[in-house]
Every structure is written in structure tokens, then in C-alpha cells.
Design an enzyme around this catalytic site. Structure first.
Site, PDB file in Angstrom:
ATOM      1  NE  ARG A  64     -11.364 -16.005  -9.378  1.00  0.00           N
ATOM      2  CZ  ARG A  64     -11.619 -15.119 -10.318  1.00  0.00           C
ATOM      3  NH1 ARG A  64     -11.835 -15.502 -11.565  1.00  0.00           N
ATOM      4  NH2 ARG A  64     -11.661 -13.833 -10.035  1.00  0.00           N
ATOM      5  N   PRO A 163     -11.615 -12.659  -0.765  1.00  0.00           N
ATOM      6  CG  PRO A 163     -10.702 -14.584   0.146  1.00  0.00           C
ATOM      7  CD  PRO A 163     -11.936 -14.080  -0.521  1.00  0.00           C
ATOM      8  CG  HIS A 193      -4.139 -19.718  -6.363  1.00  0.00           C
ATOM      9  ND1 HIS A 193      -3.742 -18.551  -5.719  1.00  0.00           N
ATOM     10  CD2 HIS A 193      -5.480 -19.588  -6.545  1.00  0.00           C
ATOM     11  CE1 HIS A 193      -4.789 -17.774  -5.521  1.00  0.00           C
ATOM     12  NE2 HIS A 193      -5.857 -18.381  -6.010  1.00  0.00           N
ATOM     13  CB  THR A 194      -1.801 -26.331  -8.168  1.00  0.00           C
ATOM     14  OG1 THR A 194      -0.658 -26.980  -8.727  1.00  0.00           O
ATOM     15  CG2 THR A 194      -3.043 -27.196  -8.365  1.00  0.00           C
ATOM     16  CG  ASP A 249       0.965 -30.473  -9.594  1.00  0.00           C
ATOM     17  OD1 ASP A 249       0.597 -29.331  -9.229  1.00  0.00           O
ATOM     18  OD2 ASP A 249       1.694 -30.658 -10.582  1.00  0.00           O
TER      19      ASP A 249
END
Length: 321
Positions: A64, A163, A193-194, A249
Site C-alpha cells: 500500500r 482513492p 485487497h486480498t 490469491d
């Protein structure tokens, strides 16, 4: 003979024009430090592995951090600069206050300065660390070009372009396009975001006013579980992907389709037929997701970079030289 002399003079003129413009154009290059600091990427990888072994959630922060750095003013490590008496830096903008892992970058820089003083930029360290975090979580290894140089300016105001978790599809798409990225890039990069966590206040409204955001309600069993973790008024943290929180994943996309999407900015990816089709495609094809994510990360890493004689190579990632 006259033709050869003419060619030489043309070459000299090209060099002169480049110099008169300030510098010869430079570009990023895979293996950039193979000659100047051969162990650079190895050192970064070792420090990532060490840090994530102690706290496996930090890889999501590094990923991030890289995105926030590049999206704001380009990949120039401006997010690593500390605030000063006269300036509030990017890292102290509200949107970045939950970021952790800055000390990991410090350790990497200290080691690199010890073996290759003044060679490896903080911007490249951050790019390598983001890639190695993905790999640590089981994601695909992808090449990262080097040659970025570090910026000298960092302002919290610039982070306002980042964002937000409550942005809808239209807003997100416009933001990404404004930074030279496409809606498709946005959808694939959202797959990050996984892994990672979210604070309850980023989605609490969805738990206690199920129609507040205008989207299909969250799966009730999942919402009930979240309400236990996020009682009214709390700001606890929950994992973004409860099924495999530390595995890189394609579960993120499967979660969206089963109404387990946590944030408005996640659920909004199902707003149109076209975006939903892409979500379904990544949900059903893990290899495609990995390949497209690697491509998007490479593209992200080339945003508004400083190269050649621009910027600097910081001795300390937290302060300009």
C-alpha cells in the site's frame, strides 16, 4: 569520407542538443543495479522476509505504501520523508496515518548504504519491497525495473488525490485515468485487497445501515460476524479477506461475487456489466489475475519517475540530503 564526417557532426549535434536541454534522457531498466550494487535486490528481499516472519501483516503495508507513493506524485519515495517544522509530509496526511513499516525501509537503506554507499535510491527500495511482499504471500514473482531517483518534496496536501474506501466506480475511474492508469488497471490493482486489514470506521455504515451505500446488501452471516468485531463506535481492525488473509490469491474477486466485499470501493466494481465481467474473469482464473497484476504493478512503478540527473539518492530515506 565526407559522408562519414557529416555523420559524426550529426552525432555531436544530437549530444549537444541533449546537453542543452539539461540532461541525456534516462530510463528505468530491469537489473539496473547488477553492476553498481549486485546484492541490492537480495538485501531488500532478505529484510522483507525477516520483517514479515515477525509480523506477516506488514507486507500489505509495504504494498500500500508503494501504491500511495506512486499515485500521489510519482514513484519518488516522497511518502518516506518525515515532516519538518515548516512542512507536513505525505506520511502524515490522514489517509496515510495507518501505514506501518517505515522502519523496515530504514533497515534496508542502512544495509545498502553499508555496501553500496549513495547508489540505491529509496524509491527503488520501496518498489522492490512491494514486489517481494507479494512474493512472500505466494504471489507471482515479477520483474521490477530500477533507476528511480528520490524526490525532494513531500506535502500532505498532495495525498488528497488518493482513492478512498467510499469512492464509487465513476470517481475511482476518473482518479486513475487522471494518473495515466485505466479502469482495468484499477480493477486489477484492487486485487491487492486480498491481503491487509481495514479499520471498522471505513465500512461501519454498511453494517448498521445495510442500504446506506446504495449497493446490494452484504451477506448477512458475514455482516453479523463483522458486527461482533466492530461494535458501534469502535475502530478496531479486521482482515480484508477472511478466507485467506495472508495469501496473495484471487479470493478478493470471489469474495465480491459472494457479497463478502468489505468496502464501498470494492463493491462498486460490480456496478456495470463490463466491470463485473472483469471481476468474474479474475475470480475464475488465478493465473490470469497474477499475470495482469504483475503487468499493472510494472506500469504503476513507471509513473512520473525521476531518473538521470533529476532528484537525488537519499542517504536517509526520511530526509532529503
Amino acid at each position: 569520407m565526407g559522408f562519414q564526417i557529416e555523420k559524426i557532426w550529426m552525432a555531436i549535434m544530437v549530444v549537444a542538443i541533449c546537453l542543452s536541454n539539461g540532461r541525456v534522457e534516462a530510463h528505468l531498466e530491469v537489473g539496473f543495479y547488477s553492476g553498481s550494487c549486485p546484492t541490492a535486490e537480495l538485501i531488500v528481499r532478505e529484510e522483507v522476509e525477516k520483517a514479515l516472519t515477525e509480523d506477516q501483516g506488514l507486507g500489505a503495508d509495504l504494498l500500500r505504501m508503494f501504491f500511495h507513493d506512486c499515485f500521489t506524485n510519482g514513484c519518488d519515495a516522497s511518502i518516506l520523508l518525515d515532516s519538518t517544522e515548516n512542512n507536513t509530509a505525505e506520511k502524515d496526511a490522514k489517509v496515510n496515518l495507518t501505514l506501518e513499516g517505515f522502519e523496515i525501509i530504514d533497515h534496508m537503506k542502512e544495509r545498502l548504504e553499508a555496501v553500496c554507499k549513495g547508489v540505491v535510491s529509496c524509491a527503488d527500495i520501496l518498489a522492490f519491497a512491494a514486489r517481494d511482499s507479494v512474493v512472500h504471500y505466494g504471489g507471482v514473482h515479477f520483474k521490477v525495473a530500477g533507476g528511480r531517483r528520490d524526490g525532494r518534496v513531500s506535502s500532505s496536501a498532495d495525498a488528497s488525490i488518493l482513492p478512498s474506501s467510499d469512492h464509487n466506480l465513476s470517481h475511482l475511474t476518473k482518479l486513475f485515468i487522471s494518473r495515466g492508469l485505466s479502469q482495468s488497471d484499477m480493477i486489477i490493482l484492487s486485487g491487492a485487497h486480498t491481503v491487509g486489514i481495514a479499520h471498522c470506521d471505513a465500512f461501519a455504515e454498511r453494517l448498521y445501515d445495510v442500504h446506506a451505500d446504495g449497493y446490494e446488501a452484504m451477506d448477512e452471516k458475514y455482516a453479523a460476524h463483522l458486527r461482533q468485531q466492530c461494535p458501534p463506535g469502535s475502530n478496531n481492525t479486521v482482515v480484508l479477506n477472511p478466507h485467506s488473509p495472508y495469501v496473495f490469491d484471487n479470493r478478493y474477486y470471489k469474495n465480491l461475487l459472494s457479497r463478502h466485499g468489505l468496502l464501498v470501493s470494492d463493491r462498486t466494481l460490480l456496478s456495470t456489466h463490463g466491470t463485473m465481467t472483469q471481476v468474474k474473469r479474475y475470480a475464475s482464473n488465478y493465473k490470469r489475475f497474477q499475470r495482469k497484476f504483475a503487468d499493472a504493478m510494472f506500469k504503476l512503478g513507471e509513473m512520473d519517475v525521476l531518473t538521470g540527473a533529476d532528484g537525488e539518492i537519499r542517504a536517509n530515506c526520511r530526509a532529503i540530503n
